[in-house]
Design a protein around this motif. Structure first.
Motif, PDB file in Angstrom:
ATOM      1  N   TYR A  54      73.896  34.205  -7.689  1.00 22.58           N
ATOM      2  CA  TYR A  54      74.519  35.376  -8.300  1.00 22.58           C
ATOM      3  C   TYR A  54      74.181  35.535  -9.783  1.00 22.58           C
ATOM      4  O   TYR A  54      74.580  36.521 -10.405  1.00 22.58           O
ATOM      5  CB  TYR A  54      76.037  35.343  -8.127  1.00 22.58           C
ATOM      6  N   GLY A  55      73.488  34.555 -10.360  1.00 23.44           N
ATOM      7  CA  GLY A  55      73.169  34.633 -11.782  1.00 23.44           C
ATOM      8  C   GLY A  55      74.404  34.513 -12.657  1.00 23.44           C
ATOM      9  O   GLY A  55      74.539  35.195 -13.666  1.00 23.44           O
ATOM     10  N   ILE A  56      75.326  33.637 -12.246  1.00 27.59           N
ATOM     11  CA  ILE A  56      76.590  33.432 -12.951  1.00 27.59           C
ATOM     12  C   ILE A  56      76.565  32.023 -13.536  1.00 27.59           C
ATOM     13  O   ILE A  56      76.077  31.085 -12.902  1.00 27.59           O
ATOM     14  CB  ILE A  56      77.783  33.547 -11.970  1.00 27.59           C
ATOM     15  N   GLU A  57      77.108  31.872 -14.736  1.00 28.02           N
ATOM     16  CA  GLU A  57      77.198  30.547 -15.344  1.00 28.02           C
ATOM     17  C   GLU A  57      78.051  29.630 -14.467  1.00 28.02           C
ATOM     18  O   GLU A  57      79.035  30.071 -13.859  1.00 28.02           O
ATOM     19  CB  GLU A  57      77.830  30.638 -16.742  1.00 28.02           C
ATOM     20  N   LYS A  58      77.683  28.355 -14.409  1.00 31.60           N
ATOM     21  CA  LYS A  58      78.383  27.399 -13.555  1.00 31.60           C
ATOM     22  C   LYS A  58      79.880  27.298 -13.866  1.00 31.60           C
ATOM     23  O   LYS A  58      80.688  27.219 -12.930  1.00 31.60           O
ATOM     24  CB  LYS A  58      77.713  26.026 -13.628  1.00 31.60           C
ATOM     25  N   PRO A  59      80.310  27.325 -15.145  1.00 41.78           N
ATOM     26  CA  PRO A  59      81.767  27.280 -15.396  1.00 41.78           C
ATOM     27  C   PRO A  59      82.512  28.455 -14.764  1.00 41.78           C
ATOM     28  O   PRO A  59      83.646  28.296 -14.306  1.00 41.78           O
ATOM     29  CB  PRO A  59      81.865  27.315 -16.926  1.00 41.78           C
ATOM     30  N   GLY A  60      81.886  29.628 -14.721  1.00 43.93           N
ATOM     31  CA  GLY A  60      82.517  30.780 -14.071  1.00 43.93           C
ATOM     32  C   GLY A  60      82.676  30.560 -12.576  1.00 43.93           C
ATOM     33  O   GLY A  60      83.708  30.907 -11.989  1.00 43.93           O
ATOM     34  N   VAL A  61      81.671  29.965 -11.958  1.00 41.78           N
ATOM     35  CA  VAL A  61      81.750  29.657 -10.525  1.00 41.78           C
ATOM     36  C   VAL A  61      82.820  28.597 -10.296  1.00 41.78           C
ATOM     37  O   VAL A  61      83.605  28.695  -9.348  1.00 41.78           O
ATOM     38  CB  VAL A  61      80.379  29.196  -9.974  1.00 41.78           C
ATOM     39  N   THR A  62      82.877  27.607 -11.175  1.00 47.91           N
ATOM     40  CA  THR A  62      83.881  26.542 -11.044  1.00 47.91           C
ATOM     41  C   THR A  62      85.291  27.123 -11.072  1.00 47.91           C
ATOM     42  O   THR A  62      86.137  26.751 -10.245  1.00 47.91           O
ATOM     43  CB  THR A  62      83.711  25.504 -12.171  1.00 47.91           C
ATOM     44  N   ARG A  63      85.558  28.048 -11.991  1.00 45.21           N
ATOM     45  CA  ARG A  63      86.889  28.677 -12.056  1.00 45.21           C
ATOM     46  C   ARG A  63      87.203  29.445 -10.771  1.00 45.21           C
ATOM     47  O   ARG A  63      88.323  29.401 -10.261  1.00 45.21           O
ATOM     48  CB  ARG A  63      86.984  29.605 -13.270  1.00 45.21           C
ATOM     49  N   ARG A  64      86.217  30.138 -10.248  1.00 48.83           N
ATOM     50  CA  ARG A  64      86.420  30.899  -9.007  1.00 48.83           C
ATOM     51  C   ARG A  64      86.711  29.960  -7.848  1.00 48.83           C
ATOM     52  O   ARG A  64      87.604  30.217  -7.032  1.00 48.83           O
ATOM     53  CB  ARG A  64      85.197  31.759  -8.711  1.00 48.83           C
ATOM     54  N   VAL A  65      85.964  28.887  -7.768  1.00 51.52           N
ATOM     55  CA  VAL A  65      86.163  27.907  -6.691  1.00 51.52           C
ATOM     56  C   VAL A  65      87.553  27.290  -6.806  1.00 51.52           C
ATOM     57  O   VAL A  65      88.257  27.131  -5.794  1.00 51.52           O
ATOM     58  CB  VAL A  65      85.052  26.838  -6.714  1.00 51.52           C
ATOM     59  N   GLN A  66      87.965  26.947  -8.022  1.00 45.93           N
ATOM     60  CA  GLN A  66      89.299  26.372  -8.206  1.00 45.93           C
ATOM     61  C   GLN A  66      90.380  27.337  -7.723  1.00 45.93           C
ATOM     62  O   GLN A  66      91.344  26.922  -7.069  1.00 45.93           O
ATOM     63  CB  GLN A  66      89.525  26.011  -9.678  1.00 45.93           C
ATOM     64  N   ARG A  67      90.232  28.610  -8.028  1.00 42.42           N
ATOM     65  CA  ARG A  67      91.218  29.606  -7.586  1.00 42.42           C
ATOM     66  C   ARG A  67      91.240  29.716  -6.065  1.00 42.42           C
ATOM     67  O   ARG A  67      92.305  29.780  -5.455  1.00 42.42           O
ATOM     68  CB  ARG A  67      90.913  30.972  -8.226  1.00 42.42           C
ATOM     69  N   LEU A  68      90.068  29.717  -5.447  1.00 46.63           N
ATOM     70  CA  LEU A  68      90.000  29.792  -3.984  1.00 46.63           C
ATOM     71  C   LEU A  68      90.597  28.540  -3.342  1.00 46.63           C
ATOM     72  O   LEU A  68      91.217  28.625  -2.279  1.00 46.63           O
ATOM     73  CB  LEU A  68      88.559  30.013  -3.533  1.00 46.63           C
ATOM     74  N   GLU A  69      90.446  27.398  -3.980  1.00 48.26           N
ATOM     75  CA  GLU A  69      91.084  26.171  -3.481  1.00 48.26           C
ATOM     76  C   GLU A  69      92.600  26.284  -3.594  1.00 48.26           C
ATOM     77  O   GLU A  69      93.323  25.912  -2.664  1.00 48.26           O
ATOM     78  CB  GLU A  69      90.602  24.950  -4.276  1.00 48.26           C
ATOM     79  N   GLU A  70      93.102  26.811  -4.718  1.00 46.63           N
ATOM     80  CA  GLU A  70      94.545  27.005  -4.900  1.00 46.63           C
ATOM     81  C   GLU A  70      95.123  27.905  -3.814  1.00 46.63           C
ATOM     82  O   GLU A  70      96.236  27.680  -3.342  1.00 46.63           O
ATOM     83  CB  GLU A  70      94.833  27.632  -6.271  1.00 46.63           C
ATOM     84  N   LEU A  71      94.358  28.929  -3.435  1.00 51.49           N
ATOM     85  CA  LEU A  71      94.802  29.855  -2.394  1.00 51.49           C
ATOM     86  C   LEU A  71      94.697  29.242  -1.000  1.00 51.49           C
ATOM     87  O   LEU A  71      95.206  29.800  -0.040  1.00 51.49           O
ATOM     88  CB  LEU A  71      93.980  31.152  -2.458  1.00 51.49           C
ATOM     89  N   GLY A  72      93.987  28.119  -0.887  1.00 51.74           N
ATOM     90  CA  GLY A  72      93.806  27.475   0.414  1.00 51.74           C
ATOM     91  C   GLY A  72      92.674  28.063   1.230  1.00 51.74           C
ATOM     92  O   GLY A  72      92.581  27.824   2.431  1.00 51.74           O
ATOM     93  N   TYR A  73      91.792  28.834   0.600  1.00 57.48           N
ATOM     94  CA  TYR A  73      90.703  29.505   1.304  1.00 57.48           C
ATOM     95  C   TYR A  73      89.424  28.679   1.346  1.00 57.48           C
ATOM     96  O   TYR A  73      88.529  28.945   2.150  1.00 57.48           O
ATOM     97  CB  TYR A  73      90.369  30.845   0.641  1.00 57.48           C
ATOM     98  N   LEU A  74      89.335  27.699   0.476  1.00 63.28           N
ATOM     99  CA  LEU A  74      88.092  26.950   0.315  1.00 63.28           C
ATOM    100  C   LEU A  74      88.431  25.490   0.089  1.00 63.28           C
ATOM    101  O   LEU A  74      89.459  25.173  -0.517  1.00 63.28           O
ATOM    102  CB  LEU A  74      87.356  27.504  -0.919  1.00 63.28           C
TER     103      LEU A  74
END
Length: 135
Positions: A54-74
């Motif tokens: 996606y051409g996104i900086e890794k810290p931005g992806v990390t934040r997204r992944v953390q949120r998806l983990e909090e939601l229980g989706y990932l």
């Protein structure tokens, strides 16, 4: 040629807004959705792969992944390399993905109503070429 990009942006912004409204009941945004789509389409996706795709900086992806983990989706599992996480949609994530995918498909059909497959396929090809030129 300036009109082309102006036209593109005039469609892009309302489309992202509509997608965010559609995804909001599941506590998702389009940026979170992108990660879910990648995880669905690529078994054992990594943060680095998503970042590069996606051409996104890794810290931005990390934040997204953390949120998806909090939601229980990932969920994150150890990858081949201990430093790298492997991302997989959970059972709940798969259900939410299917529900949202159906809503997005309906939105896509509504937005492209009256446009034949030929023009849509040509547009996809043009966007692919534009992306290649940008890279």
């Amino acid at each position: 040629m300036q009109g082309f990009f102006r036209s593109y942006l005039s469609v892009y912004r309302p489309l992202i807004h509509a997608l965010n409204e559609l995804l909001q009941p599941c506590e998702l945004s389009y940026s979170l959705w992108q990660v879910m789509v990648y995880a669905k389409e690529h078994t054992r996706a990594s943060l680095v792969e998503i970042s590069q795709y996606y051409g996104i900086e890794k810290p931005g992806v990390t934040r997204r992944v953390q949120r998806l983990e909090e939601l229980g989706y990932l969920t994150c599992a150890p990858g081949n390399d201990r430093r790298e996480k492997s991302l997989v949609l959970t059972e709940l994530g798969m259900r939410v993905y299917s529900e949202c995918r159906a809503k997005i498909t309906a939105l896509e059909e509504r937005v492209t109503a009256g446009i034949g497959p030929g023009p849509l396929e040509r547009t996809v090809a043009v966007f692919g070429q534009l992306l290649g030129n940008l890279k």
